[in-house]
Design an enzyme around this catalytic site. Structure first.
Site, PDB file in Angstrom:
ATOM      1  N   GLU A  92      55.299 121.627  62.677  1.00 55.63           N
ATOM      2  CA  GLU A  92      55.361 121.529  64.145  1.00 55.63           C
ATOM      3  C   GLU A  92      55.661 122.938  64.636  1.00 55.63           C
ATOM      4  OE1 GLU A  92      54.771 118.932  65.939  1.00 55.63           O
ATOM      5  OE2 GLU A  92      54.941 117.259  64.552  1.00 55.63           O
TER       6      GLU A  92
ATOM      7  N   CYS B   9      58.731 124.415  73.097  1.00 53.67           N
ATOM      8  CA  CYS B   9      57.445 124.531  72.388  1.00 53.67           C
ATOM      9  C   CYS B   9      56.311 124.015  73.262  1.00 53.67           C
ATOM     10  CB  CYS B   9      57.493 123.803  71.052  1.00 53.67           C
ATOM     11  SG  CYS B   9      58.031 122.103  71.167  1.00 53.67           S
TER      12      CYS B   9
HETATM   13  P1  NDP Z   1      61.674 130.050  63.202  1.00 56.39           P
HETATM   14  O1  NDP Z   1      60.316 129.873  62.624  1.00 56.39           O
HETATM   15  O2  NDP Z   1      62.218 131.425  63.286  1.00 56.39           O
HETATM   16  O3  NDP Z   1      62.762 129.204  62.391  1.00 56.39           O
HETATM   17  C1  NDP Z   1      62.634 127.802  62.220  1.00 56.39           C
HETATM   18  C2  NDP Z   1      63.526 127.363  61.068  1.00 56.39           C
HETATM   19  O4  NDP Z   1      63.003 127.904  59.844  1.00 56.39           O
HETATM   20  C3  NDP Z   1      64.960 127.861  61.176  1.00 56.39           C
HETATM   21  O5  NDP Z   1      65.832 126.884  60.682  1.00 56.39           O
HETATM   22  C4  NDP Z   1      64.928 129.077  60.277  1.00 56.39           C
HETATM   23  O6  NDP Z   1      66.185 129.431  59.788  1.00 56.39           O
HETATM   24  C5  NDP Z   1      64.042 128.571  59.161  1.00 56.39           C
HETATM   25  N1  NDP Z   1      63.484 129.626  58.324  1.00 56.39           N
HETATM   26  C6  NDP Z   1      63.414 130.966  58.549  1.00 56.39           C
HETATM   27  N2  NDP Z   1      62.780 131.590  57.524  1.00 56.39           N
HETATM   28  C7  NDP Z   1      62.452 130.632  56.630  1.00 56.39           C
HETATM   29  C8  NDP Z   1      61.761 130.613  55.390  1.00 56.39           C
HETATM   30  N3  NDP Z   1      61.291 131.722  54.846  1.00 56.39           N
HETATM   31  N4  NDP Z   1      61.588 129.426  54.772  1.00 56.39           N
HETATM   32  C9  NDP Z   1      62.030 128.291  55.320  1.00 56.39           C
HETATM   33  N5  NDP Z   1      62.681 128.217  56.495  1.00 56.39           N
HETATM   34  C10 NDP Z   1      62.892 129.377  57.149  1.00 56.39           C
HETATM   35  O7  NDP Z   1      61.616 129.349  64.629  1.00 56.39           O
HETATM   36  P2  NDP Z   1      62.743 129.298  65.737  1.00 56.39           P
HETATM   37  O8  NDP Z   1      63.993 128.699  65.195  1.00 56.39           O
HETATM   38  O9  NDP Z   1      62.797 130.631  66.385  1.00 56.39           O
HETATM   39  O10 NDP Z   1      62.135 128.226  66.769  1.00 56.39           O
HETATM   40  C11 NDP Z   1      61.263 128.574  67.787  1.00 56.39           C
HETATM   41  C12 NDP Z   1      59.841 128.206  67.420  1.00 56.39           C
HETATM   42  O11 NDP Z   1      59.792 126.804  67.170  1.00 56.39           O
HETATM   43  C13 NDP Z   1      58.871 128.436  68.549  1.00 56.39           C
HETATM   44  O12 NDP Z   1      57.691 128.996  68.046  1.00 56.39           O
HETATM   45  C14 NDP Z   1      58.615 127.040  69.091  1.00 56.39           C
HETATM   46  O13 NDP Z   1      57.388 126.902  69.753  1.00 56.39           O
HETATM   47  C15 NDP Z   1      58.679 126.239  67.846  1.00 56.39           C
HETATM   48  N6  NDP Z   1      58.939 124.834  68.145  1.00 56.39           N
HETATM   49  C16 NDP Z   1      57.953 123.930  67.915  1.00 56.39           C
HETATM   50  C17 NDP Z   1      58.149 122.608  68.242  1.00 56.39           C
HETATM   51  C18 NDP Z   1      57.101 121.593  67.962  1.00 56.39           C
HETATM   52  O14 NDP Z   1      57.443 120.418  67.944  1.00 56.39           O
HETATM   53  N7  NDP Z   1      55.862 121.951  67.733  1.00 56.39           N
HETATM   54  C19 NDP Z   1      59.392 122.139  68.857  1.00 56.39           C
HETATM   55  C20 NDP Z   1      60.375 123.170  69.026  1.00 56.39           C
HETATM   56  C21 NDP Z   1      60.138 124.475  68.677  1.00 56.39           C
HETATM   57  P3  NDP Z   1      67.013 130.572  60.540  1.00 56.39           P
HETATM   58  O15 NDP Z   1      67.116 130.167  61.968  1.00 56.39           O
HETATM   59  O16 NDP Z   1      68.301 130.522  59.825  1.00 56.39           O
HETATM   60  O17 NDP Z   1      66.234 131.857  60.360  1.00 56.39           O
END
Ligand code: NDP
Length: 525
Positions: A256, A290
């Site tokens: 997502e 998002c």
């Molecule tokens: P990120 O992609 O930066 O992070 C998402 C999650 O992945 C966090 O828990 C992060 O941990 C973790 N993460 C980071 N690096 C890795 C890795 N290498 N392997 C596995 N997990 C990892 O997104 P954001 O948290 O900044 O969220 C914003 C984004 O989410 C936007 O693009 C938004 O559009 C999208 N989004 C999509 C939705 C949907 O339903 N389609 C709904 C809500 C948001 P950590 O934070 O500790 O780095």
């Protein structure tokens, strides 16, 4: 629903709460984005911690999946009750960690509770064993299908809707009979921990729902662990890394990811309602949604009226962290640079900021910004801005609006305002969801699947699709009587082969024999 009391049996290594025990003493702070205050300190779970949590979850999954749908539904209903009764407490944690207004945090939780209720109440109907038609050739068989849990689901969540978004996976995965290990964003570990703690009050002896906290490495360890599926919500870039890590074990994933949602306004639209929806869709949660509206394509006949109305409403939207503020800070500090870059690029390429602009980006807050005349290849149109900004473009007709909307590599949500062509325009937009004459309504309807296409990802949460996403189909064909034609045997006769050919010709040899399944009633409007 019948009540069930979890027992100490099969408890594995029960934790005092839903947070997985950490092997090392590494910790990190969660900060209030409004002022930088430390609001909590959490363990930095290592890869070993994550793998141990997943092992414990497998044991818990064996217990959880053996419960009946009613028994699980009863426990999920009790969890839902705890969340509902303590909504102010959870909203406070969300407010502290994301900076969003209390009322918005409460709205997010309210919608989550509705989804949890739907998932718990519909799991048996959607996933339970049911008969399907075996077809004329196999009429001697009874055919059934049921949907079985995958075991342990690894959920990796973002910070922007730290309750609603991950719970779209967690609630549905649990209702389908899976255990869950959840890695919340490093910006919202307190919210994830709160949810798991509340669950462990209801199910104290089995680690059915655990939280592992930490940074990207913790998430990467979960993506590469022995789980039945990874449900990832976050950026497209991280989604690709998650897929790569999961591929090592052939673990299926749901992605997502981000969006660049458009709102289309037709010449016959209720322009005031469209402007109100555009302003809320673009600015609420400081644009960190998002399915937030980032672009608007407006019919030239109503363009001036729409822009004037948007400016009238947007100029009064107030940022801050006090009780009356309507939008909070930018939760993730690095996003400020992205927003600044998009706004500067838009203006440098001939766009005009009618409200806000590059100067609107401060140290923690971004003031509402409305852009016009931004070229379609500018960053503010092609990439996810994730700030309180809206780029409005004039179009000669709705074909052009649809064409420009579909030119995006993203395809998450969209919104259409039109009195006469809403459904038609909605079906022509390449996005997973569309609201007609409203904005983001689809996310609040539990029976509607939620997810995107293209760079917005794949797989679905919510609704029947969202329950099935966390299962595998189990098909059973049970012979009720001997077949008229025995075909799956070496004793098959030449006569049977001939009869099969005759039957096949009768059924499929003609050119106008398309077998129609029962049709669903088509809805107008
Ligand atoms: P990120 O992609 O930066 O992070 C998402 C999650 O992945 C966090 O828990 C992060 O941990 C973790 N993460 C980071 N690096 C890795 C890795 N290498 N392997 C596995 N997990 C990892 O997104 P954001 O948290 O900044 O969220 C914003 C984004 O989410 C936007 O693009 C938004 O559009 C999208 N989004 C999509 C939705 C949907 O339903 N389609 C709904 C809500 C948001 P950590 O934070 O500790 O780095």
């Amino acid at each position: 629903m019948s009540a069930v009391t979890p027992t100490k049996a099969n408890a594995g290594a029960p934790d005092p709460d839903g947070t997985a025990p950490a092997s090392a003493s590494a910790i990190f702070d969660s900060l209030d984005p409004a002022n930088g205050d430390v609001v909590g300190t959490y363990p930095e779970h290592s890869a070993d911690d994550v793998h141990r949590a997943v092992e414990r979850a497998h044991e818990a999954a064996a217990w959880w999946s053996a419960l009946s749908f009613d028994e699980r539904g009863d426990l999920l209903t009790r969890w839902k009750g705890v969340i509902t009764r303590r909504i102010a407490q959870l909203a406070h944690v969300v407010h502290q960690e994301t900076g969003k207004p209390h009322a918005d945090a409460q709205l997010e939780i309210a919608l989550t509770v509705e989804h949890l209720s739907w998932a718990a109440g519909h799991a048996e109907k959607v996933l339970g064993r049911h008969r399907v038609n075996p077809g004329m050739m196999m009429a001697n068989q009874a055919a059934t299908v049921e949907y079985k849990p995958l075991g342990v689901i690894g959920v990796i969540g973002p910070w922007n809707y730290p309750v609603f978004t991950p719970m779209g996976s967690i609630g549905y995965a649990l209702a389908a009979g899976n255990a869950v290990v959840f890695k919340p964003s490093e910006y919202t570990p307190g919210v994830g921990t709160w949810l798991a703690d509340a669950f462990s009050e209801i199910v104290p002896d089995h680690p059915v729902f655990q939280v592992v906290t930490g940074h990207g490495e913790t998430g990467a360890a979960l993506a590469g662990s022995r789980v039945g599926k990874v449900a990832f919500t976050g950026s497209t870039r991280t989604g690709k890394l998650v897929m790569k890590a999961a591929a090592e074990n052939l673990t299926p994933v749901i992605i997502e990811a981000g969006g660049k949602d458009a709102l289309l306004v037709d010449e016959d639209a209720d322009v005031a309602a469209a402007a109100d929806a555009a302003v809320w869709g673009a600015l609420s949660n400081a644009g960190q949604t998002c399915t937030g509206i980032e672009r608007a394509y407006v019919h030239e006949r109503v363009y001036d009226q729409f822009v004037a109305e948007v400016l009238r409403l947007a100029k009064d939207v107030r940022t801050g962290s006090d009780a009356d503020a309507q939008i909070g800070p930018i939760t993730m500090p690095s996003q400020l640079g992205v927003i600044q870059e998009h706004l500067s690029d838009a203006v440098a390429r001939g766009g005009q900021a009618l409200l806000g602009g590059a100067d609107a980006v401060g140290d923690r807050y971004v003031q509402p910004t409305v852009l016009v005349d931004v070229p379609e290849d500018a960053l503010a149109i092609t990439d996810e801005t994730f700030g309180p900004t809206l780029a409005i473009a004039k179009v000669p007709d709705m074909d052009e609006a649809v064409r420009r909307t579909n030119a995006s590599r993203y395809g998450l949500g969209s919104s259409v305002f039109s009195k006469s062509r809403g459904a038609e325009l909605a079906s022509r937009i390449r996005s997973g969801m569309t609201s007609v004459n409203s904005v983001i309504a689809f996310a609040a309807i539990p029976s509607l699947p939620f997810g995107g296409v293209g760079d917005s990802g794949f797989g679905r949460i919510h609704g029947a699709d969202g329950l099935k996403e966390f299962t595998f189909a189990k098909s059973v064909a049970r012979q009720r009587m001997k077949p008229v034609l025995l075909l799956t045997s070496f004793t098959r006769s030449a006569k049977a082969d001939g009869q099969l050919t005759q039957l096949l010709t009768m059924r499929h040899g003609g050119s106008s024999t398309l077998p129609k399944a029962g049709r669903r009633r088509r809805k107008k409007g």
